[in-house]
Each structure stands twice: as structure tokens, then as C-alpha cells.
Enzyme design. Structure first.
Site, PDB file in Angstrom:
ATOM      1  CB  CYS A 235      11.670  35.143 -13.457  1.00 54.95           C
ATOM      2  SG  CYS A 235      11.728  33.511 -14.246  1.00 54.95           S
TER       3      CYS A 235
ATOM      4  CD  GLU B 170      12.853  34.127 -10.038  1.00 55.38           C
ATOM      5  OE1 GLU B 170      11.715  34.357  -9.604  1.00 55.38           O
ATOM      6  OE2 GLU B 170      13.059  33.480 -11.090  1.00 55.38           O
TER       7      GLU B 170
ATOM      8  CD  GLU C  46      11.274   0.845 -19.296  1.00 48.61           C
ATOM      9  OE1 GLU C  46      11.890   0.068 -20.036  1.00 48.61           O
ATOM     10  OE2 GLU C  46      11.750   1.327 -18.246  1.00 48.61           O
TER      11      GLU C  46
ATOM     12  CE  LYS D  54       8.542  35.947 -10.588  1.00 47.68           C
ATOM     13  NZ  LYS D  54       9.152  34.602 -10.512  1.00 47.68           N
TER      14      LYS D  54
ATOM     15  N   GLY E  40      21.006  -3.629 -21.475  1.00 50.65           N
ATOM     16  CA  GLY E  40      19.971  -2.950 -22.249  1.00 50.65           C
ATOM     17  C   GLY E  40      20.293  -1.483 -22.449  1.00 50.65           C
TER      18      GLY E  40
END
Length: 570
Positions: free
Chosen positions: A151, A47, A404, A115, A296
Site C-alpha cells: 500500500c 492488505e 447541514e 510494510k 424532502g
């Protein structure tokens, strides 16, 4: 002319670059040459391949529309000899822009299909820039009527139904379908439904590569009319594959070809992180990356991803210790850098923090040390990393995870500094899953070493920001297993707070997490882009206001639930 009884379709699963019209046209021409060598009758591209997907508001620029048409005409002439081409491109006419596929054959643009279904949810906002096309009929490609649903056109029934009713013999669906964890199964389910309804075989072609936050996994495939899998292209890499078709009294059938095994779970998420980072760095012209390696888990995983994406020579790790940094962290960071084979430097932030503290001593006199002083350390680290980036050109990679970022456990202009974050959409528990997976596997195409690249102690010690003495993340946050479950309920599922509590979480904990989630929106708006992994990432998928006073009334909702449960309600 006698209708053909055989057809060879080449599927070009390639990695376009948004806006690179010349480069994408040259990639298409090279793929056409390869398809010609393979004996293809037609070669199919994904596409909007010529423009790169998604082009977003570039679509609205008349100059971009005009340049697209010129490149499309150039491509048709350059590839006049050999197979026909189905190429995704913007098609502008009568003041409107369409998401189109053009049939190129014999040196010219023979036809287009437009489309119909423009997605306008999640990461998609095509209605903003494109006009919807009319319901299409099939294209005549070398004597075969090929339906080309683009799509989203296969995610509903109408377009494929119309193509079947108007004589399509084969469906070829060019896609720009971004990866998320549920997506591969969802795509296959949709494809099976359209094949079952139409009775037509389907070639599903998806692009591969990273584009800002989105990453495309490829994984193109062919289903026959009986829904059997004839061909499965690999995920996460480019491929040009020839599919061979024959026609009988019952219709067209694709001969069985390559059926690649697709990675699942942590393997697919890790590949997404690698490809997303690689393409962001390479497509934007950075020589490499620099990151803070703290000892970490988050920075260790990001370092491994960066090495697999770019190679050790393009990754520079810097340990930035303070007086609170433990010997354990220093040892673990050094061991991780050594295992990955990357450059590792250590720069103490103590002199800079001391200078900043001295500068503020009069203004801060009479106050107690706290979050401000902790954040100063993080901001000093961010400034040093940005200085290294400015001096040597490597992009700063930031390392905060989704847990976080959800609750604001990150410092603006400190550990949030950076140009890109490959683990932005991974919860903390998922970070651990991917780290363990990487220690046991080397993904295909990875440039990093085999064996344990993330030291075991990093995986087993309590996570900590080390901004004060004896600090752990759980001083401020619930245990990550509980936090991540609450966040998945609130973010991915938009679950009412009462239902989250009913899963066994304490009311106070859920309300705290809900509050932090809303309050941290202003931080997330300023965060670096990062790879989309989940079905609902921050930014493109989840767009909440920064100024927002809404909070769920748990007491009222609980009372209403109790009334309904007792049968006393209306």
C-alpha cells in the site's frame, strides 16, 4: 532449477470483515481453491486481509496477534496443495507488531515482507499500532522474484527503488486503499510513476467493501513496464481474476485481459454510499433499516440507497407529520415509498408534541415560541424512530447531508438520531446530483427498481425542515450553491477566509459560515458514522477541537493584502 518463463497470478479482490479471523481464513481458502481451478501459480490477497482492514487498536491485543498467527498457520496447511499465497496479516515478533504479507506455500509460512511506510495522515494512523519494517528485498515465489510493496510503500520512491535494486522482476502491491472522489486517478498516477522509475510491471490489488466510515472500491489493475494497462478489475464488487505473465529478454509482461469500465462522478459516489450502508448493516447483523421519510430530497435519496443496498423488504419508511407538514410533503413521501416498493407508515407527532408542550407549559410560561419548540418536534420524531428500531430490530438510518452537518443545521437527539448515515459526506448540491443520477440509472448489483424512484417534485421544490409555518432552509442558510462552495473552501481546502471572500462571497456570509462551522463541532462529535466520499470528511480526516476560540481576522488580513498589492509592504 530453470527459471520459469511464464507465471499465472490470481488477484483476489475480496471483502474481508475486520476481526473475523476464521471467516477471512475461510474466504481465503475458498479463493485459493478457485485460483487452483484457474491454474494459478500464486494467488494474492489485499492488505491485512486475514485481519480485515483497518483493524485499528485490535492490533495491540496480544490475543488478536496470537489468533492471527494460528489462523495463518492453519491457512498454510489447509492450502498446501495448489498455488502459493501472498496473504496480508499482522506479524508479531520481538514485542512488535508489523503490517505484513506472508508467503504461504507447501503447507507452511515460507517468508514475510513487512510494510515500511506507515501512513499517519487523514484516515490513517498506522504508526500508532505498527512498527515500520526494514527496506525489503523480493520474495522468491515459484522461482520468480516478486517485490511486494504494501500500500503506502508505493506512494513514495524508496521501497520500490530498493526492490528494483535487489532483483525484483515483478511488483505486486496489496492495498487497503479507501475510496474518495480523487482517489482512483491519484492511485493510477502513483502506480505509473513507480513503474516508470523502476522499469518493472506492477499488479495493484485493492480490497472491496465497507468498514465503518471507510469504503473500499476494489478497482485493482495491472500495468506493464511500458505503463500500458493490461488488466482492470471492476469497482465495487468482488472478483477473482487470473492474470497471465510471460518472460522475454526485456522482462515480464502481463497479457491483456479484462479491462472493466469504472464508474465516475455521481455513479462512483452512489456506489460508495450503497456499499458502505450494505456492509455496515450486514456485517453488524441488523435485519434491515428504518428511516423517517419526510418528502424532502435527503431522506428520499437515503431511501433509494437503502433499497439498492438491502432490497425493499428490509427498508421501513415512516412519515412523521406535524401541523406544519404540507400536503405536498405527504404526497411526495408516499409516492417515493411506492416507487421504491417499501413499507410505508404514517405516525402523527402532534399528540406527543402537544403532551410535551403541556408538560413544559409552566416552566416555559412568559417565553416566546422559537427554536426550542422546533427542536422538540425533531426530537419527538427521533424518539419514535428509535422506539420502532428497539421494537423490531431495524437500524435507524439518519439522513443529514454534509452542508447541514457543517453548520449545525440539525438537531441533536432528533433528526441526528441513528446508527449510520450514507449521505453524511455529501454536500446538499451533491445530494441533488446523486438523486438525478439514480433516477436515470440503476447501478450494477442494485436491488432497487429502475425508473424514477425520487419524484420530480422532490427535486424541484425548495428544501424545508417544516418545523414552522412557511419555513425554507434559506431562511437560515445562504443558497446551497453558495454555502457549499464556501464550505468546500473552508473544509476541504482550509482556504483563508480572505481567499474565500475573493471568490465573490459576501464578507458577512463567509464569516457567518466560518462561525457556524466551528460552533457545530460538538454536534458532529455526536453524529452517526457515515460513508467517506470526499478527500476530507468530518471525523477521521478533520479533527478540530470542540472548545475553540480561533477566528480569522478578516479586517487585518484584508489590510495586509491591500498593502502588499500597493507595493508599500516590506
Amino acid at each position: 532449477m530453470t527459471a520459469p518463463l511464464s507465471l499465472k497470478i490470481a488477484l483476489a479482490q475480496l471483502n474481508p470483515v475486520v476481526g473475523d479471523l476464521n471467516g477471512n481464513a475461510e474466504r481465503a481458502a475458498a479463493a485459493h481453491a478457485r485460483a487452483k481451478e484457474l491454474g494459478a501459480d500464486v494467488v494474492v490477497f489485499s492488505e491485512l486481509f486475514l485481519n480485515g482492514y483497518p483493524p485499528e487498536d485490535l492490533v495491540l491485543k496480544p490475543a488478536f496477534q496470537q489468533a492471527t498467527r494460528e489462523r495463518l498457520e492453519w491457512l498454510a496447511k489447509a492450502c498446501a496443495d495448489g498455488p502459493a499465497m501472498l496473504v496480508g496479516a499482522i506479524w508479531a515478533q520481538e514485542g512488535k507488531a508489523y503490517n505484513a504479507v506472508a508467503l504461504l506455500d507447501g503447507g507452511s509460512i515460507q517468508a514475510t515482507t513487512l510494510k515500511v511506510d506507515l501512513p499517519n495522515y487523514g484516515v490513517f494512523d498506522e504508526k500508532r499500532v505498527f512498527a515500520a519494517g526494514p527496506l525489503p528485498g523480493p520474495l522468491n515465489v515459484r522461482g520468480v522474484r516478486i517485490g511486494v510493496p504494501i500500500c503506502e510503500d508505493i506512494w513514495n520512491t524508496e521501497v520500490v527503488e530498493t526492490l528494483a535494486e535487489t532483483g525484483a522482476e515483478i511488483l505486486v502491491s496489496p492495498n487497503g486503499s479507501p475510496f474518495d472522489w480523487p482517489k482512483p486517478d491519484n492511485r493510477m498516477n502513483v502506480a505509473v510513476a513507480r513503474v516508470t522509475e523502476s522499469g518493472l510491471p506492477l499488479a495493484y490489488l485493492n480490497q472491496v467493501g465497507g468498514q465503518d466510515e471507510l469504503v473500499f472500491d476494489g478497482a485493482s489493475f495491472v500495468l506493464n513496464a511500458d505503463c500500458s494497462l493490461a488488466v482492470q478489475l471492476p469497482a465495487w464488487r468482488e472478483a477473482i481474476v487470473l492474470t497471465e505473465w510471460t518472460k522475454s529478454a526485456t522482462g515480464w509482461r502481463c497479457e491483456r485481459g479484462e479491462v472493466a469500465k469504472l464508474p465516475e462522478g455521481p455513479a462512483s459516489a452512489y456506489q460508495a454510499c450503497v456499499l458502505g450502508l450494505k456492509d455496515y448493516v450486514d456485517k453488524n447483523g441488523f435485519p434491515g433499516v428504518v428511516l423517517g421519510l419526510s418528502g424532502g430530497i435527503d431522506s428520499a435519496l437515503v431511501a433509494a440507497i437503502a433499497v439498492d443496498a438491502l432490497g425493499p423488504a428490509r427498508v421501513h419508511a415512516i412519515m412523521l407529520p406535524s401541523k406544519f407538514t404540507s400536503d405536498e410533503s405527504l404526497q411526495d413521501a408516499a409516492a417515493c415509498a411506492k416507487a421504491l416498493g417499501i413499507r410505508y407508515d404514517k405516525i402523527s407527532i402532534e399528540p406527543t408534541v402537544a403532551g410535551l408542550t403541556w408538560s413544559l407549559k409552566d416552566l416555559f410560561a412568559g417565553t416566546n415560541a422559537g427554536i426550542t419548540e422546533e427542536n422538540m418536534q425533531s426530537r419527538v420524531r427521533g424518539t419514535i424512530l428509535m422506539a420502532v428500531s428497539n421494537k423490531f430490530g431495524g437500524m435507524v438510518v439518519t439522513t443529514g447531508n454534509k452542508s447541514e452537518m457543517s453548520v449545525g443545521y440539525a438537531t441533536l437527539y432528533g433528526d441526528m438520531n441513528g446508527g449510520y448515515n450514507p449521505v453524511k459526506d455529501l454536500y446538499k448540491t451533491e445530494v441533488y446530483d446523486l438523486a438525478r443520477w439514480r433516477n436515470a440509472h440503476v447501478p450494477e448489483g442494485a436491488l432497487g427498481p429502475s425508473g424514477t424512484v425520487i419524484p420530480e417534485r422532490i427535486l424541484t421544490k425548495a428544501p424545508t425542515a417544516e418545523l414552522r409555518a412557511n419555513q425554507t432552509d434559506q431562511d437560515s442558510l445562504p443558497p446551497y450553491e453558495a454555502l457549499d462552495d464556501i464550505l468546500k473552501c473552508l473544509v476541504e481546502k482550509e482556504m483563508p477566509v480572505t481567499e474565500v471572500i475573493a471568490r465573490g462571497h459576501a464578507i458577512e456570509t463567509v464569516k457567518k459560515v466560518e462561525r457556524l462551522l466551528y460552533l457545530a463541532e460538538y454536534k458532529r462529535r455526536q453524529a452517526a458514522p457515515g460513508v467517506k466520499i470526499s478527500a476530507r470528511n468530518f471525523g477521521r480526516d478533520r479533527r478540530y477541537p470542540i472548545t475553540n476560540k480561533f477566528r480569522e481576522d478578516v479586517a487585518q488580513a484584508t489590510a495586509e493584502s491591500a498593502i502588499k498589492a500597493s507595493g508599500k509592504g516590506a
